[in-house]
Design a protein around this motif. Structure first.
Motif, PDB file in Angstrom:
ATOM      1  N   LEU A 114      15.361   6.593 -11.230  1.00  0.00           N
ATOM      2  CA  LEU A 114      15.735   7.796 -11.963  1.00  0.00           C
ATOM      3  C   LEU A 114      14.602   8.800 -11.856  1.00  0.00           C
ATOM      4  N   ALA A 115      14.903   9.986 -11.338  1.00  0.00           N
ATOM      5  CA  ALA A 115      13.916  11.070 -11.261  1.00  0.00           C
ATOM      6  C   ALA A 115      14.533  12.272 -11.966  1.00  0.00           C
ATOM      7  N   TRP A 116      14.508  12.219 -13.285  1.00  0.00           N
ATOM      8  CA  TRP A 116      15.229  13.201 -14.102  1.00  0.00           C
ATOM      9  C   TRP A 116      14.317  14.387 -14.410  1.00  0.00           C
ATOM     10  N   TYR A 117      14.487  15.455 -13.679  1.00  0.00           N
ATOM     11  CA  TYR A 117      13.680  16.676 -13.832  1.00  0.00           C
ATOM     12  C   TYR A 117      12.192  16.402 -13.631  1.00  0.00           C
ATOM     13  N   SER A 118      11.871  15.401 -12.831  1.00  0.00           N
ATOM     14  CA  SER A 118      10.468  15.034 -12.638  1.00  0.00           C
ATOM     15  C   SER A 118       9.933  15.438 -11.265  1.00  0.00           C
ATOM     16  N   LEU A 119      10.808  15.902 -10.378  1.00  0.00           N
ATOM     17  CA  LEU A 119      10.366  16.345  -9.054  1.00  0.00           C
ATOM     18  C   LEU A 119      10.245  17.861  -8.978  1.00  0.00           C
ATOM     19  N   ILE A 120      10.498  18.540 -10.077  1.00  0.00           N
ATOM     20  CA  ILE A 120      10.625  20.004 -10.053  1.00  0.00           C
ATOM     21  C   ILE A 120       9.308  20.722  -9.781  1.00  0.00           C
ATOM     22  N   HIS A 121       8.181  20.080 -10.073  1.00  0.00           N
ATOM     23  CA  HIS A 121       6.884  20.746  -9.884  1.00  0.00           C
ATOM     24  C   HIS A 121       6.307  20.538  -8.482  1.00  0.00           C
ATOM     25  N   LEU A 122       6.941  19.703  -7.686  1.00  0.00           N
ATOM     26  CA  LEU A 122       6.427  19.441  -6.341  1.00  0.00           C
ATOM     27  C   LEU A 122       6.651  20.650  -5.436  1.00  0.00           C
ATOM     28  N   PRO A 123       5.624  21.115  -4.745  1.00  0.00           N
ATOM     29  CA  PRO A 123       5.844  22.157  -3.745  1.00  0.00           C
ATOM     30  C   PRO A 123       6.906  21.684  -2.755  1.00  0.00           C
ATOM     31  N   PRO A 124       7.835  22.560  -2.377  1.00  0.00           N
ATOM     32  CA  PRO A 124       8.947  22.139  -1.524  1.00  0.00           C
ATOM     33  C   PRO A 124       8.543  21.403  -0.250  1.00  0.00           C
ATOM     34  N   ASP A 125       7.425  21.796   0.357  1.00  0.00           N
ATOM     35  CA  ASP A 125       7.038  21.132   1.604  1.00  0.00           C
ATOM     36  C   ASP A 125       6.489  19.723   1.377  1.00  0.00           C
ATOM     37  N   GLU A 126       6.244  19.355   0.105  1.00  0.00           N
ATOM     38  CA  GLU A 126       5.762  18.017  -0.206  1.00  0.00           C
ATOM     39  C   GLU A 126       6.880  17.075  -0.670  1.00  0.00           C
TER      40      GLU A 126
END
Length: 210
Positions: A114-126
């Motif tokens: 489950l990745a619930w709103y936890s990937l939102i801060h990652l720069p898109p290229d990462e």
């Protein structure tokens, strides 16, 4: 943003964050229903990637419609303050400090992530590399559920805690397929007025590890 910056941002506002969305009772009913269905339909151990104060991790650890399953559930996060709160609030649940970029688990350790709103801060290229790492710890046939803010893919916006990025089901679907997943379900809806994050549309995507 790098891990240290994100962790510091959440540490600084942990009390405020917990007061706003620290309990399942504060969550939108549609979110609880969706995550509950995903939990009950996913076999094996579960990883809550970006667990915050542990509300969803504890929810995943509930038996749901699979009584006696005895599944293992673990929550990981970067914020020391949020992990402290999680351990205090849910003493029977396992929590660890870890980065999505290098998870401390063997290949194929989990049946679901489950990745619930936890990937939102990652720069898109990462994000592709992180999705690859999440795929690594999933068993073949395992399932990932990602929650995100739906909008123009890769567009940065001023999130309350730290800068974040919009995504769409189409854009995430491409990255997930490249990481070895097959998308099985998508959702987009407006948030209920007065709920956390209600000013931005909600998106969710479920994919299976090939």
């Amino acid at each position: 943003m790098d891990d240290e910056t994100v962790a510091a941002a959440y540490d600084a506002r942990a009390a405020e964050y917990i007061a706003l969305i620290g309990s399942i009772d504060q969550m939108e009913c549609a979110d609880v229903a969706m995550i509950g269905r995903w939990r009950d339909e996913t076999a094996g151990g579960l990883l809550d990637a970006g667990c915050g104060p542990g509300l969803w991790t504890a929810f995943l650890a509930e038996p749901g419609s699979r009584p006696g399953s005895g599944r293992d559930v673990v929550g990981v996060d970067l914020s020391a303050e949020l992990l402290t709160a999680a351990r205090e609030r849910h003493p029977g649940v396992r929590f660890e400090s870890a980065s999505f970029r290098d998870l401390p688990f063997p290949d194929g350790s989990f049946g679901g992530v489950l990745a619930w709103y936890s990937l939102i801060h990652l720069p898109p290229d990462e994000l592709p590399a992180v999705l690859g790492e999440l795929a690594r710890v999933l068993a073949v046939g395992g399932r990932i559920l990602i929650g995100y803010f739906d909008g123009e893919p890769r567009e940065r916006f001023a999130h309350a805690v730290a800068p974040a990025y919009y995504w769409s089901a189409e854009a995430l679907g491409v990255l997930l397929r490249d990481a070895g997943f097959a998308v099985t379900d998508v959702e987009r809806r407006e948030r209920e007025p007065g709920t956390a994050g209600s000013v931005r549309p909600h998106g969710a995507i479920i994919a299976e590890r090939c």
